[in-house]
Design a protein around this motif. Structure first.
Motif, mmCIF file in Angstrom:
data_model
loop_
_atom_site.group_PDB
_atom_site.id
_atom_site.type_symbol
_atom_site.label_atom_id
_atom_site.label_comp_id
_atom_site.label_asym_id
_atom_site.label_seq_id
_atom_site.Cartn_x
_atom_site.Cartn_y
_atom_site.Cartn_z
ATOM 1 N N VAL A 152 0.852 -1.193 0.000
ATOM 2 C CA VAL A 152 0.000 0.000 0.000
ATOM 3 C C VAL A 152 0.888 1.244 0.000
ATOM 4 O O VAL A 152 1.867 1.308 0.747
ATOM 5 N N PRO A 153 0.571 2.257 -0.836
ATOM 6 C CA PRO A 153 1.373 3.481 -0.822
ATOM 7 C C PRO A 153 1.395 4.114 0.567
ATOM 8 O O PRO A 153 0.369 4.178 1.248
ATOM 9 N N GLY A 154 2.564 4.555 0.988
ATOM 10 C CA GLY A 154 2.702 5.174 2.298
ATOM 11 C C GLY A 154 3.848 6.163 2.292
ATOM 12 O O GLY A 154 4.471 6.416 1.258
ATOM 13 N N GLN A 155 4.130 6.723 3.442
ATOM 14 C CA GLN A 155 5.217 7.690 3.575
ATOM 15 C C GLN A 155 6.053 7.373 4.803
ATOM 16 O O GLN A 155 5.548 6.830 5.787
ATOM 17 N N GLU A 156 7.326 7.717 4.715
ATOM 18 C CA GLU A 156 8.222 7.608 5.848
ATOM 19 C C GLU A 156 9.170 8.791 5.811
ATOM 20 O O GLU A 156 9.147 9.596 4.860
ATOM 21 N N ARG A 157 9.972 8.921 6.836
ATOM 22 C CA ARG A 157 10.924 10.036 6.890
ATOM 23 C C ARG A 157 12.336 9.494 7.007
ATOM 24 O O ARG A 157 12.560 8.467 7.658
ATOM 25 N N PRO A 158 13.302 10.168 6.384
ATOM 26 C CA PRO A 158 14.693 9.743 6.538
ATOM 27 C C PRO A 158 15.179 10.054 7.944
ATOM 28 O O PRO A 158 14.563 10.840 8.670
ATOM 29 N N GLU A 159 16.262 9.447 8.323
ATOM 30 C CA GLU A 159 16.861 9.732 9.618
ATOM 31 C C GLU A 159 17.614 11.056 9.560
ATOM 32 O O GLU A 159 18.189 11.398 8.522
ATOM 33 N N PRO A 160 17.620 11.832 10.631
ATOM 34 C CA PRO A 160 18.415 13.065 10.635
ATOM 35 C C PRO A 160 19.882 12.747 10.333
ATOM 36 O O PRO A 160 20.444 11.808 10.878
ATOM 37 N N GLY A 161 20.474 13.513 9.439
ATOM 38 C CA GLY A 161 21.864 13.284 9.060
ATOM 39 C C GLY A 161 22.042 12.359 7.877
ATOM 40 O O GLY A 161 23.162 12.184 7.378
ATOM 41 N N GLU A 162 20.966 11.769 7.405
ATOM 42 C CA GLU A 162 21.024 10.848 6.260
ATOM 43 C C GLU A 162 21.198 11.633 4.963
ATOM 44 O O GLU A 162 20.582 12.677 4.766
ATOM 45 N N VAL A 163 22.026 11.130 4.071
ATOM 46 C CA VAL A 163 22.186 11.749 2.756
ATOM 47 C C VAL A 163 21.059 11.264 1.844
ATOM 48 O O VAL A 163 20.825 10.053 1.733
ATOM 49 N N VAL A 164 20.351 12.203 1.220
ATOM 50 C CA VAL A 164 19.215 11.856 0.362
ATOM 51 C C VAL A 164 19.194 12.748 -0.872
ATOM 52 O O VAL A 164 19.679 13.883 -0.851
ATOM 53 N N TRP A 165 18.619 12.212 -1.926
ATOM 54 C CA TRP A 165 18.234 13.030 -3.074
ATOM 55 C C TRP A 165 16.802 13.499 -2.834
ATOM 56 O O TRP A 165 15.965 12.733 -2.318
ATOM 57 N N CYS A 166 16.513 14.734 -3.214
ATOM 58 C CA CYS A 166 15.162 15.256 -2.997
ATOM 59 C C CYS A 166 14.847 16.327 -4.039
ATOM 60 O O CYS A 166 15.709 16.740 -4.825
ATOM 61 N N ASP A 167 13.593 16.750 -4.030
ATOM 62 C CA ASP A 167 13.177 17.926 -4.788
ATOM 63 C C ASP A 167 12.395 18.817 -3.842
ATOM 64 O O ASP A 167 12.464 18.648 -2.618
ATOM 65 N N ASP A 168 11.642 19.779 -4.381
ATOM 66 C CA ASP A 168 10.915 20.703 -3.508
ATOM 67 C C ASP A 168 9.780 20.022 -2.746
ATOM 68 O O ASP A 168 9.305 20.552 -1.742
ATOM 69 N N ARG A 169 9.362 18.857 -3.200
ATOM 70 C CA ARG A 169 8.231 18.170 -2.573
ATOM 71 C C ARG A 169 8.662 17.171 -1.500
ATOM 72 O O ARG A 169 7.941 16.950 -0.532
ATOM 73 N N GLY A 170 9.829 16.567 -1.665
ATOM 74 C CA GLY A 170 10.258 15.582 -0.678
ATOM 75 C C GLY A 170 11.421 14.752 -1.166
ATOM 76 O O GLY A 170 12.049 15.045 -2.189
#
Length: 232
Positions: free
Chosen positions: A145-163
């Motif tokens: 099922v589509p869902g959302q989670e959050r990265p850990e503080p300090g984690e390197v991520v690719w993102c855009d203006d939305r998330g």
């Protein structure tokens, strides 16, 4: 097709001195040969079985060290190239997913390099490589099922203006910007460290672009090298 330049946070570069990447933007077109991806994937798996590139293990080990610097455990969440390579060594091959996905997975496997493929039409703003503060949202699937989670503080991520579009640098891609052969606007990012020769990075990019041209001859393609100090 104006070129889109990804943005890289200087704090990320400090974690991976000498980091460089090849950014490739593609305006898609009709596919005339869907076999290009599967044929490239088969060749890549054969290459790994034969020993692979001489610098492959050093490059993947360097990615392990970078992941550890921002708190990731590469034994559990390895870089994408390491995960694909381990699967090829274990199973002998990779399943076909999509013509374009097969092609960029083949480049990743053969050159031992993380390669991301994104549907640029789904982006809001330019891609950015940042250190997350933990408030960003990441679209994923949870128990089908589509869902959302959050990265850990300090984690390197690719993102855009939305998330977040990809967690732990290049470990897991989100569903919102997932690429397919039907995507009209494509973006690829090939990410390397100094353990991979610069000429090999450029060769990997050329192989990807050549494959895309064989697959969809009318495609428009532009590329740019992104290099940090010491990465050229």
């Amino acid at each position: 097709m104006p070129f889109m330049t990804p943005q890289i946070d200087p704090r990320v570069v400090a974690l991976a001195p000498g980091f460089r990447a090849l950014s490739i933007r593609v305006e898609g077109a009709a596919i005339v040969d869907r076999r290009v991806g599967t044929q490239a994937l088969a060749r890549a798996c054969q290459s790994v079985a034969a020993g692979g590139a001489p610098w492959a293990q050093a490059h993947l080990s360097a990615w392990d060290q970078v992941f550890k610097r921002f708190g990731a455990k590469p034994s559990r969440t390895p870089c994408s190239a390491q995960a694909l390579r381990k699967r090829v060594l274990r199973e002998g091959s990779l399943p076909s997913i999509d013509p374009v996905v097969d092609l960029y997975n083949a480049i990743s496997v053969e050159y031992a390099i993380p390669v991301g493929g994104e549907d640029l039409a789904a982006y809001e703003g330019a891609p950015r490589l940042i250190i997350a503060d933990g408030t960003e949202l990441f679209d994923t699937m949870k128990e089908g099922v589509p869902g959302q989670e959050r990265p850990e503080p300090g984690e390197v991520v690719w993102c855009d203006d939305r998330g977040v579009t990809c967690r732990r640098w290049n470990w897991r891609q989100g569903i919102r910007t997932r690429l397919s052969a039907e995507s009209g606007q494509m973006w690829f990012i090939l990410e390397s460290l100094p353990e991979m020769p610069l000429a090999a990075l450029q060769e990997a990019g050329d192989r990807l672009m050549d494959g895309l041209r064989q697959m969809m001859p009318a495609a428009r393609i532009e590329s740019a090298l992104l290099a940090s100090p010491g990465g050229s």
